[in-house]
Motif scaffolding. Structure first.
Motif, PDB file in Angstrom:
ATOM      1  N   SER A 151      -6.411   9.088   0.955  1.00 30.33           N
ATOM      2  CA  SER A 151      -6.084   7.715   1.322  1.00 30.33           C
ATOM      3  C   SER A 151      -4.576   7.496   1.289  1.00 30.33           C
ATOM      4  O   SER A 151      -3.993   6.903   2.202  1.00 30.33           O
ATOM      5  CB  SER A 151      -6.781   6.746   0.371  1.00 30.33           C
ATOM      6  OG  SER A 151      -6.356   5.436   0.605  1.00 30.33           O
TER       7      SER A 151
ATOM      8  N   LYS B 252       0.821  -1.206   0.000  1.00 35.40           N
ATOM      9  CA  LYS B 252       0.000   0.000   0.000  1.00 35.40           C
ATOM     10  C   LYS B 252       0.861   1.264   0.000  1.00 35.40           C
ATOM     11  O   LYS B 252       0.518   2.258  -0.619  1.00 35.40           O
ATOM     12  CB  LYS B 252      -0.952   0.011   1.202  1.00 35.40           C
ATOM     13  CG  LYS B 252      -2.105  -0.946   1.132  1.00 35.40           C
ATOM     14  CD  LYS B 252      -3.128  -0.627   0.051  1.00 35.40           C
ATOM     15  CE  LYS B 252      -3.400   0.835  -0.159  1.00 35.40           C
ATOM     16  NZ  LYS B 252      -4.730   1.281   0.108  1.00 35.40           N
TER      17      LYS B 252
ATOM     18  N   HIS C 175       2.043   0.847 -10.035  1.00 36.54           N
ATOM     19  CA  HIS C 175       0.785   1.186  -9.364  1.00 36.54           C
ATOM     20  C   HIS C 175      -0.323   0.198  -9.721  1.00 36.54           C
ATOM     21  O   HIS C 175      -1.008  -0.327  -8.852  1.00 36.54           O
ATOM     22  CB  HIS C 175       0.375   2.610  -9.734  1.00 36.54           C
ATOM     23  CG  HIS C 175      -0.856   3.097  -9.038  1.00 36.54           C
ATOM     24  ND1 HIS C 175      -0.825   3.564  -7.749  1.00 36.54           N
ATOM     25  CD2 HIS C 175      -2.147   3.190  -9.423  1.00 36.54           C
ATOM     26  CE1 HIS C 175      -2.049   3.922  -7.387  1.00 36.54           C
ATOM     27  NE2 HIS C 175      -2.873   3.710  -8.385  1.00 36.54           N
TER      28      HIS C 175
ATOM     29  N   HIS D  62     -11.679   8.458  -8.891  1.00 40.76           N
ATOM     30  CA  HIS D  62     -10.520   7.751  -8.323  1.00 40.76           C
ATOM     31  C   HIS D  62      -9.780   8.665  -7.345  1.00 40.76           C
ATOM     32  O   HIS D  62      -9.496   8.288  -6.212  1.00 40.76           O
ATOM     33  CB  HIS D  62      -9.592   7.344  -9.469  1.00 40.76           C
ATOM     34  CG  HIS D  62      -8.586   6.287  -9.130  1.00 40.76           C
ATOM     35  ND1 HIS D  62      -8.910   4.961  -9.007  1.00 40.76           N
ATOM     36  CD2 HIS D  62      -7.247   6.351  -8.898  1.00 40.76           C
ATOM     37  CE1 HIS D  62      -7.825   4.263  -8.725  1.00 40.76           C
ATOM     38  NE2 HIS D  62      -6.792   5.085  -8.645  1.00 40.76           N
TER      39      HIS D  62
ATOM     40  N   SER E 114       0.791   4.104  -2.789  1.00 40.14           N
ATOM     41  CA  SER E 114       0.565   5.504  -2.453  1.00 40.14           C
ATOM     42  C   SER E 114       1.625   6.388  -3.083  1.00 40.14           C
ATOM     43  O   SER E 114       1.315   7.433  -3.652  1.00 40.14           O
ATOM     44  CB  SER E 114       0.606   5.706  -0.937  1.00 40.14           C
ATOM     45  OG  SER E 114      -0.376   4.929  -0.343  1.00 40.14           O
TER      46      SER E 114
END
Ligand code: HEM
Ligand code: FES
Lengths: 249, 260
Positions: free
Chosen positions: B183, B26, B86, B176, B30
């Motif tokens: 996030s 994650k 990604h 998105h 990011s």
């Protein structure tokens, strides 16, 4: 009150399971949700049928043993309330209620509404402790802890490990639980020396148990009966990131 | 004597452990996502030159300047790597997440924090991917028209299908990003009671600016085209000497008051 219940019934861990419908009458608004299930079970026992298996212990909102997903919400419709503290006055006469077990690959169903949450125990065993004996409670203020840290640690320590966060998460992630446990210890002087190892090992065990990752939807925070904040997830992220970059302890 | 593994091997081992974990994946998503957002900011800023003048010469000049830069291939490779990492991790983590919750609830309920963006990240991501493929085929891998890139873009966006695809791509991107920016910052550990409100608003504003900025291209081109068709059809009645093919006529950019 009269209710129609659709309850998940499953003979054992390997059988298929499905919903069964029960009508319960003579439910009082003062009953807790578990007492309502007791009433149903007593009737089923009298009729020679198998009672519905569900988890519970303290019935006062502190042990984290009760569970259930009630109409799509872990621990039911009340915020910051465990199932054992949920009362039937929250429902209306004639209501239909769906009762399901917590769903997660890491929490397999054992029977009916009972799931195996020992994955949480194994995560704790992987690092949720302090290896040195810290002795009996020290005299007040003999170990100085900043008030802010003490408050944050107390908030994190409120986690009763019930698993509602996992049940609410679409990824069945255990991040709120692990975040609370890592935060609770990392914020206090007794927990600081092992904080890196703890973060690495607890996350490793969390992954090994098959929990998912965090999408930051924050459904867990909304479902948590103890109101644990997702700030603890961000702290876990920081602890883990730092532990991965820094020298091992 | 103690045996020490060489530093490099340990580093590699650690990186592998990190990227093998849910948290590490994650974090990598990011970082790559946020770098792509930085690219989008630069991409939008440059492209806004499209609206500077009617003959698109500022835009064409900017495009030429980029193409003549010897570092461009390097930047392109960098972007490709970011994108591939990604979306590779997106598929990997989504699969892991689905496996972690293999059985669905009969009744499910949003408890309050779920949003359109947060629950459709993979779908909007795939739409963005499809759009990016079309977009590259349109401009990166197509022979340059003699009248310049600006004219090419204008022609593409004045076809109803072209405008539709671009609008859809931008909408998917907007949804998105409506979840993605905040996030990503959370995944990197950014959470503080004093700044949470600011971070949330800032992230949404950034997503909104990118959405509106990119949406302006199809909207303005279609809008001014409609304006010019209306103008020429009303002119047709009085003066039949107006150019017969409005597609080749320069678009009156300020017809709807948006271009400048
Ligand atoms: C310009 C293109 C893109 C940008 C700027 C972008 C940006 C971002 C950012 C900043 C995040 C947040 C990371 C986090 O929550 O930790 C994210 C998450 C995500 N992106 Fe993208 N992205 C792009 C394209 C794509 C594509 C092509 C896909 C898939 C095919 C995709 C799928 C996802 C998924 C599945 C998530 C996270 C879902 C989760 O947290 O569970 N994205 N994106
Ligand atoms: S039974 Fe102990 S918390 Fe509900």
């Amino acid at each position: 009150m009269h209710l129609t219940l659709h309850i998940w019934r499953q003979q054992n861990a390997t059988s298929a399971g499905g919903f069964e419908t029960y009508r319960v009458d003579d439910v009082l608004p003062e009953m807790s949700f578990l007492e309502m299930l007791d009433v149903l079970n007593e009737r089923l026992t009298r009729e020679g049928r198998e009672p519905v298996a569900f988890d519970h212990d303290c019935r006062e909102g502190i042990c984290g043993m009760c569970s259930l997903v009630i109409n799509g919400a872990p621990h039911g419709p009340d915020r910051a309330t465990t199932t054992c503290q949920l009362h039937m006055r929250r429902f209306h006469d004639g209501e239909t209620i769906y009762i399901e077990p917590f769903r997660a690959t890491a929490f397999p169903v054992l029977k009916d509404l009972v799931v195996d949450r020992s994955a949480f125990d194994r995560i704790l065993a992987a690092g949720g402790f302090i290896t040195a004996r810290t002795g009996s409670p020290p005299d007040a203020n003999s170990v100085p802890v900043p008030k802010v840290d003490a408050d944050l640690a107390m908030d994190a320590a409120a986690c009763i490990g019930c698993g509602a966060c996992v049940a609410a998460c679409k990824n069945a992630a255990a991040m709120l639980f692990v975040g609370a446990k890592v935060s609770h210890l990392a914020l206090l002087p007794q927990g600081k020396p092992e904080r890196r190892r703890r973060a690495l090992q607890m996350v490793q065990q969390m992954d090994a148990e098959g929990f998912g990752g965090c999408t930051n939807e924050r459904e867990c925070e909304a479902a948590c009966p103890k109101g644990i904040s997702v700030a603890n997830i961000a702290r876990l992220n920081r602890e883990y990131l730092w532990a991965s970059l820094a020298d091992p302890e | 004597m103690a045996f020490h593994r060489p530093q490099k091997v340990r580093m590699f081992h650690r990186l592998r452990t990190f990227l093998g974990s849910t948290l590490g994946k994650k974090v990598a998503m990011s970082i790559t996502g946020l770098l792509l957002v930085l690219f989008l900011i630069a991409h939008l800023a440059g492209n806004l030159l499209f609206f500077k003048d009617q003959d698109r010469s500022a835009f064409d000049h900017y495009a030429q300047m980029l193409e003549e830069n010897p570092l461009l291939p390097l930047a392109e490779i960098g972007l490709l790597v970011l994108f591939v990492v990604h979306l590779g991790l997106a598929f990997l983590t989504t699969r892991q997440n689905r496996e972690a919750r293999a059985t669905r609830y009969r009744v499910s309920q949003a408890l309050g924090k779920r949003t359109l963006g947060s629950s459709t990240m993979l779908i909007t991501g795939i739409l963005v991917l499809a759009f990016v493929v079309v977009h590259l085929l349109d401009f990166r891998f197509k022979e340059r028209a003699p009248d310049g890139l600006g004219a090419m873009l204008e022609r593409r966006l004045s076809e109803p299908i072209g405008a539709g695809i671009y609008l859809l791509g931008v909408i998917a991107l907007g949804i998105h990003l409506s979840h993605a920016v905040r996030s990503a910052l959370r995944t990197l550990g950014a959470d503080h009671p004093r700044f949470n409100e600011l971070l949330q608003r800032g992230a949404l504003t950034l997503a909104g600016v990118l959405f509106l900025g990119f949406a302006a291209f199809p909207l303005v081109v279609v809008g001014s085209r409609l304006g010019s068709t209306l103008a020429s059809s009303s002119a047709d009645e009085g003066a039949p000497t107006t150019p017969a093919d409005p597609g080749l006529a320069p678009l009156p950019v300020s017809a709807d008051g948006q271009g400048h």
